[in-house]
Design a protein around this motif. Structure first.
Motif, PDB file in Angstrom:
ATOM      1  N   PRO A  44       0.821  -1.227   0.000  1.00 25.88           N
ATOM      2  CA  PRO A  44       0.000   0.000   0.000  1.00 25.88           C
ATOM      3  C   PRO A  44       0.849   1.268   0.000  1.00 25.88           C
ATOM      4  O   PRO A  44       0.457   2.281  -0.587  1.00 25.88           O
ATOM      5  CB  PRO A  44      -0.816  -0.124   1.294  1.00 25.88           C
ATOM      6  CG  PRO A  44      -0.901  -1.594   1.541  1.00 25.88           C
ATOM      7  CD  PRO A  44       0.427  -2.135   1.102  1.00 25.88           C
ATOM      8  N   MET A  45       2.019   1.221   0.625  1.00 29.62           N
ATOM      9  CA  MET A  45       2.909   2.380   0.608  1.00 29.62           C
ATOM     10  C   MET A  45       3.425   2.646  -0.804  1.00 29.62           C
ATOM     11  O   MET A  45       3.551   3.801  -1.220  1.00 29.62           O
ATOM     12  CB  MET A  45       4.080   2.161   1.564  1.00 29.62           C
ATOM     13  CG  MET A  45       3.695   2.147   3.038  1.00 29.62           C
ATOM     14  SD  MET A  45       5.097   1.761   4.119  1.00 29.62           S
ATOM     15  CE  MET A  45       6.070   3.266   3.944  1.00 29.62           C
ATOM     16  N   VAL A  46       3.723   1.592  -1.550  1.00 33.70           N
ATOM     17  CA  VAL A  46       4.193   1.738  -2.926  1.00 33.70           C
ATOM     18  C   VAL A  46       3.104   2.349  -3.806  1.00 33.70           C
ATOM     19  O   VAL A  46       3.383   3.153  -4.699  1.00 33.70           O
ATOM     20  CB  VAL A  46       4.648   0.378  -3.494  1.00 33.70           C
ATOM     21  CG1 VAL A  46       4.916   0.469  -4.994  1.00 33.70           C
ATOM     22  CG2 VAL A  46       5.896  -0.105  -2.768  1.00 33.70           C
ATOM     23  N   ARG A  50       2.888   9.533  -2.011  1.00 31.36           N
ATOM     24  CA  ARG A  50       3.690  10.180  -0.972  1.00 31.36           C
ATOM     25  C   ARG A  50       4.608   9.203  -0.247  1.00 31.36           C
ATOM     26  O   ARG A  50       5.647   9.606   0.296  1.00 31.36           O
ATOM     27  CB  ARG A  50       2.774  10.870   0.045  1.00 31.36           C
ATOM     28  CG  ARG A  50       2.078  12.098  -0.507  1.00 31.36           C
ATOM     29  CD  ARG A  50       1.297  12.813   0.574  1.00 31.36           C
ATOM     30  NE  ARG A  50       0.650  14.021   0.072  1.00 31.36           N
ATOM     31  CZ  ARG A  50      -0.082  14.833   0.805  1.00 31.36           C
ATOM     32  NH1 ARG A  50      -0.257  14.569   2.101  1.00 31.36           N
ATOM     33  NH2 ARG A  50      -0.641  15.902   0.279  1.00 31.36           N
ATOM     34  N   THR A  51       4.251   7.940  -0.208  1.00 33.69           N
ATOM     35  CA  THR A  51       5.059   6.948   0.519  1.00 33.69           C
ATOM     36  C   THR A  51       5.705   5.933  -0.418  1.00 33.69           C
ATOM     37  O   THR A  51       6.279   4.951   0.038  1.00 33.69           O
ATOM     38  CB  THR A  51       4.179   6.194   1.542  1.00 33.69           C
ATOM     39  OG1 THR A  51       3.062   5.577   0.854  1.00 33.69           O
ATOM     40  CG2 THR A  51       3.647   7.143   2.599  1.00 33.69           C
ATOM     41  N   ARG A  52       5.613   6.191  -1.727  1.00 34.24           N
ATOM     42  CA  ARG A  52       6.096   5.210  -2.712  1.00 34.24           C
ATOM     43  C   ARG A  52       7.581   4.913  -2.546  1.00 34.24           C
ATOM     44  O   ARG A  52       7.998   3.756  -2.582  1.00 34.24           O
ATOM     45  CB  ARG A  52       5.795   5.722  -4.117  1.00 34.24           C
ATOM     46  CG  ARG A  52       6.077   4.725  -5.219  1.00 34.24           C
ATOM     47  CD  ARG A  52       5.451   5.205  -6.513  1.00 34.24           C
ATOM     48  NE  ARG A  52       3.998   5.243  -6.394  1.00 34.24           N
ATOM     49  CZ  ARG A  52       3.199   5.937  -7.203  1.00 34.24           C
ATOM     50  NH1 ARG A  52       3.714   6.650  -8.193  1.00 34.24           N
ATOM     51  NH2 ARG A  52       1.891   5.914  -7.038  1.00 34.24           N
ATOM     52  N   ARG A  53       8.377   5.933  -2.370  1.00 32.84           N
ATOM     53  CA  ARG A  53       9.823   5.717  -2.249  1.00 32.84           C
ATOM     54  C   ARG A  53      10.150   4.857  -1.034  1.00 32.84           C
ATOM     55  O   ARG A  53      10.980   3.943  -1.111  1.00 32.84           O
ATOM     56  CB  ARG A  53      10.538   7.065  -2.159  1.00 32.84           C
ATOM     57  CG  ARG A  53      12.045   6.960  -1.956  1.00 32.84           C
ATOM     58  CD  ARG A  53      12.673   8.347  -1.907  1.00 32.84           C
ATOM     59  NE  ARG A  53      14.085   8.287  -1.588  1.00 32.84           N
ATOM     60  CZ  ARG A  53      14.565   8.241  -0.345  1.00 32.84           C
ATOM     61  NH1 ARG A  53      13.714   8.253   0.687  1.00 32.84           N
ATOM     62  NH2 ARG A  53      15.867   8.193  -0.128  1.00 32.84           N
ATOM     63  N   ILE A  58      11.794  -0.487   1.166  1.00 25.16           N
ATOM     64  CA  ILE A  58      11.665  -1.626   2.074  1.00 25.16           C
ATOM     65  C   ILE A  58      11.806  -2.936   1.290  1.00 25.16           C
ATOM     66  O   ILE A  58      12.579  -3.832   1.658  1.00 25.16           O
ATOM     67  CB  ILE A  58      10.318  -1.576   2.814  1.00 25.16           C
ATOM     68  CG1 ILE A  58      10.285  -0.400   3.783  1.00 25.16           C
ATOM     69  CG2 ILE A  58      10.062  -2.900   3.553  1.00 25.16           C
ATOM     70  CD1 ILE A  58       8.915  -0.132   4.389  1.00 25.16           C
ATOM     71  N   LEU A  59      11.054  -3.045   0.198  1.00 19.56           N
ATOM     72  CA  LEU A  59      11.103  -4.258  -0.618  1.00 19.56           C
ATOM     73  C   LEU A  59      12.457  -4.417  -1.289  1.00 19.56           C
ATOM     74  O   LEU A  59      12.996  -5.534  -1.380  1.00 19.56           O
ATOM     75  CB  LEU A  59       9.986  -4.212  -1.663  1.00 19.56           C
ATOM     76  CG  LEU A  59       8.563  -4.136  -1.112  1.00 19.56           C
ATOM     77  CD1 LEU A  59       7.559  -3.918  -2.247  1.00 19.56           C
ATOM     78  CD2 LEU A  59       8.210  -5.396  -0.325  1.00 19.56           C
ATOM     79  N   LEU A  60      13.012  -3.310  -1.747  1.00 16.31           N
ATOM     80  CA  LEU A  60      14.312  -3.343  -2.409  1.00 16.31           C
ATOM     81  C   LEU A  60      15.399  -3.795  -1.450  1.00 16.31           C
ATOM     82  O   LEU A  60      16.263  -4.615  -1.809  1.00 16.31           O
ATOM     83  CB  LEU A  60      14.624  -1.946  -2.960  1.00 16.31           C
ATOM     84  CG  LEU A  60      15.943  -1.736  -3.699  1.00 16.31           C
ATOM     85  CD1 LEU A  60      15.989  -2.615  -4.946  1.00 16.31           C
ATOM     86  CD2 LEU A  60      16.090  -0.270  -4.090  1.00 16.31           C
ATOM     87  N   TRP A  61      15.365  -3.297  -0.235  1.00 16.03           N
ATOM     88  CA  TRP A  61      16.380  -3.680   0.749  1.00 16.03           C
ATOM     89  C   TRP A  61      16.326  -5.177   1.038  1.00 16.03           C
ATOM     90  O   TRP A  61      17.365  -5.849   1.078  1.00 16.03           O
ATOM     91  CB  TRP A  61      16.185  -2.884   2.043  1.00 16.03           C
ATOM     92  CG  TRP A  61      17.287  -3.139   3.039  1.00 16.03           C
ATOM     93  CD1 TRP A  61      18.462  -2.456   3.141  1.00 16.03           C
ATOM     94  CD2 TRP A  61      17.304  -4.147   4.055  1.00 16.03           C
ATOM     95  NE1 TRP A  61      19.231  -2.990   4.147  1.00 16.03           N
ATOM     96  CE2 TRP A  61      18.538  -4.030   4.722  1.00 16.03           C
ATOM     97  CE3 TRP A  61      16.411  -5.138   4.446  1.00 16.03           C
ATOM     98  CZ2 TRP A  61      18.893  -4.876   5.788  1.00 16.03           C
ATOM     99  CZ3 TRP A  61      16.760  -5.983   5.498  1.00 16.03           C
ATOM    100  CH2 TRP A  61      17.987  -5.851   6.156  1.00 16.03           C
ATOM    101  N   ILE A  62      15.124  -5.702   1.246  1.00 17.64           N
ATOM    102  CA  ILE A  62      14.992  -7.136   1.528  1.00 17.64           C
ATOM    103  C   ILE A  62      15.556  -7.969   0.376  1.00 17.64           C
ATOM    104  O   ILE A  62      16.248  -8.975   0.578  1.00 17.64           O
ATOM    105  CB  ILE A  62      13.516  -7.498   1.793  1.00 17.64           C
ATOM    106  CG1 ILE A  62      13.037  -6.850   3.090  1.00 17.64           C
ATOM    107  CG2 ILE A  62      13.327  -9.017   1.854  1.00 17.64           C
ATOM    108  CD1 ILE A  62      11.546  -6.960   3.312  1.00 17.64           C
ATOM    109  N   HIS A 151      14.459   9.204  -6.198  1.00 17.25           N
ATOM    110  CA  HIS A 151      13.394   8.449  -6.867  1.00 17.25           C
ATOM    111  C   HIS A 151      12.955   9.205  -8.121  1.00 17.25           C
ATOM    112  O   HIS A 151      12.401  10.305  -8.034  1.00 17.25           O
ATOM    113  CB  HIS A 151      12.218   8.259  -5.920  1.00 17.25           C
ATOM    114  CG  HIS A 151      11.249   7.227  -6.377  1.00 17.25           C
ATOM    115  ND1 HIS A 151      10.018   7.039  -5.782  1.00 17.25           N
ATOM    116  CD2 HIS A 151      11.324   6.291  -7.362  1.00 17.25           C
ATOM    117  CE1 HIS A 151       9.377   6.054  -6.396  1.00 17.25           C
ATOM    118  NE2 HIS A 151      10.149   5.595  -7.354  1.00 17.25           N
ATOM    119  N   CYS A 152      13.195   8.625  -9.276  1.00 17.01           N
ATOM    120  CA  CYS A 152      12.937   9.300 -10.552  1.00 17.01           C
ATOM    121  C   CYS A 152      11.479   9.107 -10.976  1.00 17.01           C
ATOM    122  O   CYS A 152      11.164   8.254 -11.815  1.00 17.01           O
ATOM    123  CB  CYS A 152      13.893   8.766 -11.617  1.00 17.01           C
ATOM    124  SG  CYS A 152      13.904   9.721 -13.140  1.00 17.01           S
TER     125      CYS A 152
END
Length: 216
Positions: A44-46, A50-53, A58-62, A151-152
């Motif tokens: 939902p953040m993605v 406003r919270t996409r980055r 979070i997912l990218l780090w994992i 974030h582009c």
């Protein structure tokens, strides 16, 4: 003439970053369990601008914890090789590539500006063997993994073009997303692409006096 293309949903038929992250997660049980655990919060953040980055980071780090820079590049290159071999649920959009080739035939300059990580986008676009400039999301190392730095997306795409020396306006812009409205407004010929009805609906919402909807 400068032609600016979005990548995911425009030249590609799906979200390359999501597929790359899932491809990494499914090959490692600890990563997979961690992704599944945080997904109800992160996804939902993605979705929310406003919270996409943060959600994406979070997912990218994992998916990347434990990788150094060379291993990150190798992971993207391996994913791109599997894409080229047709081993992934990801394809080039035929009309998108034909349009891109048409610009090269006319001697236009082509830039792909995308929210996908630059390292991933370059790996996917490189095999096209065309002089395409790629502007994407930069990554930075954090706590042993990788997260989004700049974030582009949205207005930042226009800033990236200006920083790359392309000024505040361009001849053509192609995208499937209204998140790219600043990119479309900077074009003399803004094109909203996708299936016919959806593209026309987005065009109506965008209220671009010189905009066109293109089905591909």
């Amino acid at each position: 003439m400068l032609a600016v293309f979005d990548l995911d949903g425009t030249l590609l038929d799906s979200d390359s970053t999501a597929l790359w992250l899932w491809d990494r997660a499914r090959r490692s049980l600890p990563r997979l369990l961690a992704i599944l655990l945080v997904a109800p919060v992160a996804i939902p953040m993605v979705i929310a601008p406003r919270t996409r980055r943060t959600g994406a980071s979070i997912l990218l780090w994992i998916a990347t914890v434990g990788l150094d820079e060379r291993e990150l590049q190798d992971s993207c290159a391996a994913f791109a090789s599997r894409f080229q071999a047709g081993a992934l649920p990801l394809r080039w959009r035929r009309q998108g590539v034909e349009t891109l080739e048409g610009h090269f035939a006319r001697g236009d300059e082509v830039v792909v500006v995308t929210a996908a990580p630059t390292v991933l986008a370059q790996s996917l676009i490189g095999p096209l063997d065309r002089p395409i400039v790629v502007l994407g999301t930069s990554l930075k190392r954090q706590a042993g993994g990788w997260v989004a730095d700049v974030h582009c997306r949205h207005q930042r795409k226009c800033q990236a073009l200006a920083e790359a020396g392309h000024g505040p306006r361009w001849a053509y812009a192609y995208t499937d997303s209204l998140d790219d409205l600043p990119l479309l407004r900077g074009a003399d010929a803004p094109m909203i692409v996708g299936c016919g009805k959806a593209a026309r609906r987005r065009l109506g919402r965008a209220r671009l006096p010189n905009g066109r909807a293109m089905a591909w």
